[in-house]
Write a protein that holds these residues in place. Structure first.
Motif, PDB file in Angstrom:
ATOM      1  N   ASP A 169       2.563 -22.917 -19.981  1.00  0.00           N
ATOM      2  CA  ASP A 169       3.933 -23.308 -20.411  1.00  0.00           C
ATOM      3  C   ASP A 169       4.873 -22.299 -20.127  1.00  0.00           C
ATOM      4  N   MET A 170       4.677 -21.128 -20.234  1.00  0.00           N
ATOM      5  CA  MET A 170       5.553 -20.043 -20.098  1.00  0.00           C
ATOM      6  C   MET A 170       5.173 -18.753 -19.422  1.00  0.00           C
ATOM      7  N   ALA A 202       3.091 -20.936 -14.176  1.00  0.00           N
ATOM      8  CA  ALA A 202       4.278 -21.222 -15.379  1.00  0.00           C
ATOM      9  C   ALA A 202       5.185 -22.185 -15.053  1.00  0.00           C
ATOM     10  N   GLU A 203       5.254 -23.041 -15.988  1.00  0.00           N
ATOM     11  CA  GLU A 203       6.453 -24.144 -16.051  1.00  0.00           C
ATOM     12  C   GLU A 203       7.945 -23.388 -16.313  1.00  0.00           C
ATOM     13  N   ARG A 204       7.950 -22.196 -16.926  1.00  0.00           N
ATOM     14  CA  ARG A 204       9.112 -21.709 -17.217  1.00  0.00           C
ATOM     15  C   ARG A 204       8.892 -20.144 -16.995  1.00  0.00           C
ATOM     16  N   LEU A 205      10.016 -19.305 -16.634  1.00  0.00           N
ATOM     17  CA  LEU A 205       9.961 -17.955 -16.426  1.00  0.00           C
ATOM     18  C   LEU A 205      10.913 -17.171 -17.076  1.00  0.00           C
ATOM     19  N   VAL A 206      10.252 -16.472 -18.075  1.00  0.00           N
ATOM     20  CA  VAL A 206      11.325 -15.635 -18.772  1.00  0.00           C
ATOM     21  C   VAL A 206      11.176 -13.987 -18.372  1.00  0.00           C
ATOM     22  N   PRO A 224      13.246 -13.901  -6.381  1.00  0.00           N
ATOM     23  CA  PRO A 224      14.691 -13.727  -6.476  1.00  0.00           C
ATOM     24  C   PRO A 224      15.223 -14.177  -7.783  1.00  0.00           C
ATOM     25  N   LEU A 225      16.587 -13.484  -8.089  1.00  0.00           N
ATOM     26  CA  LEU A 225      16.866 -13.600  -9.432  1.00  0.00           C
ATOM     27  C   LEU A 225      17.112 -15.087  -9.798  1.00  0.00           C
ATOM     28  N   ASP A 226      17.257 -16.140  -8.931  1.00  0.00           N
ATOM     29  CA  ASP A 226      17.556 -17.335  -9.478  1.00  0.00           C
ATOM     30  C   ASP A 226      16.327 -18.081  -9.855  1.00  0.00           C
ATOM     31  N   ARG A 227      15.208 -17.472  -9.628  1.00  0.00           N
ATOM     32  CA  ARG A 227      13.883 -17.969  -9.897  1.00  0.00           C
ATOM     33  C   ARG A 227      13.768 -18.049 -11.542  1.00  0.00           C
ATOM     34  N   ALA A 228      14.271 -17.238 -12.499  1.00  0.00           N
ATOM     35  CA  ALA A 228      14.069 -17.071 -13.567  1.00  0.00           C
ATOM     36  C   ALA A 228      14.828 -18.117 -14.587  1.00  0.00           C
TER      37      ALA A 228
END
Length: 258
Positions: A169-170, A202-206, A224-228
């Motif tokens: 999930d994350m 993961a579905e979501r990157l924190v 890259p930054l925008d992947r988060a």
């Protein structure tokens, strides 16, 4: 013990362990915290160590330098605690999450030990140890195999293969540095491979990164930054960096260490 003798002994401790804490040194040498801070200031002015919140670490020589877990654990402790608290609020019972290696994610692990029905995948020995010691029977912890790094991460093809079949999930990702040009980076080439595998699973990157990580560039980019999806940082991050991150990521969370 004379001041010069004490400072020489402190420097030997820093070089051997990678980092020291003021409170521990004050107890060991039977002097006040202020005396130790003056010693560290003197050594820092000579370029022999780097002062950090609550202690000191070795001076980093370059983008491939990888501090040990103990050295990193004394850096930005208040900021990391605040970020861990915010990150923990994103986790719900029954989630399947991943925690990358790092002292910030190890702090997050301590705040997740009471979350029921949690599945945790990690390549961090300290993170796995937090959950192991808690011993909660309704939590599942998966520790990848691999070769151990100075920061107690498990890396290499075994770790990458173990992660490759998972769907999570994350991911909570700790990083060595971040910049507009290089994105999120690490000083270890094989750890970058493992972190990319975790990102893909993961579905979501924190991303958890305190203000000192901005402008620091490790030898290998992760993503890259925008992947988060979310970046959690502290309120000492400068306005220029905040603007760049806010434009690149879905959500920028800024916490106070006070």
């Amino acid at each position: 013990m004379l001041a010069q003798q004490r400072q020489a002994a402190i420097l030997d401790r820093v070089r051997a362990a990678g980092g020291v804490r003021v409170s521990e040194l004050a107890t060991e040498y039977n002097v006040s915290d202020m005396t130790i801070r003056r010693d560290l200031e003197t050594l820092a002015e000579r370029g022999l160590l780097a002062k950090v919140h609550g202690g000191a670490t070795t001076v980093s020589p370059g983008s491939a330098h990888e501090p040990g877990f103990a050295a990193k654990s004394v850096r930005q402790r208040a900021e990391k605690a605040a970020m861990a608290m915010r990150a923990a609020s994103l986790v719900s019972p029954g989630d399947a999450i991943a925690l990358s290696a790092g002292t910030t994610t190890a702090g997050l692990a301590q705040r997740l030990v009471d979350v029921p029905d949690l599945t945790v995948v990690t390549n961090s020995i300290p993170v796995a140890d937090v959950f192991y010691r808690a011993g909660r029977p309704d939590q599942t912890v998966v520790l990848t195999g691999g070769t151990r790094t100075p920061s107690d991460a498990l890396v290499g093809p075994v770790a990458v293969a173990a992660i490759g079949t998972l769907h999570l999930d994350m991911l909570f990702l700790g990083v060595h540095g971040m910049s507009e040009r290089a994105g999120y980076t690490t000083p270890n080439l094989m750890e970058a491979d493992v972190n990319r595998a975790l990102v893909e699973a993961a579905e979501r990157l924190v991303v958890l990164a305190d203000h000192t990580k901005w402008g620091t560039v490790g030898i290998s980019s992760i993503v890259p930054l925008d992947r988060a999806d979310v970046v959690i940082t502290d309120d000492q991050l400068d306005e220029t960096a905040r603007t760049i991150l806010a434009e690149q990521v879905n959500e920028l969370m800024v916490v106070s260490a006070q």
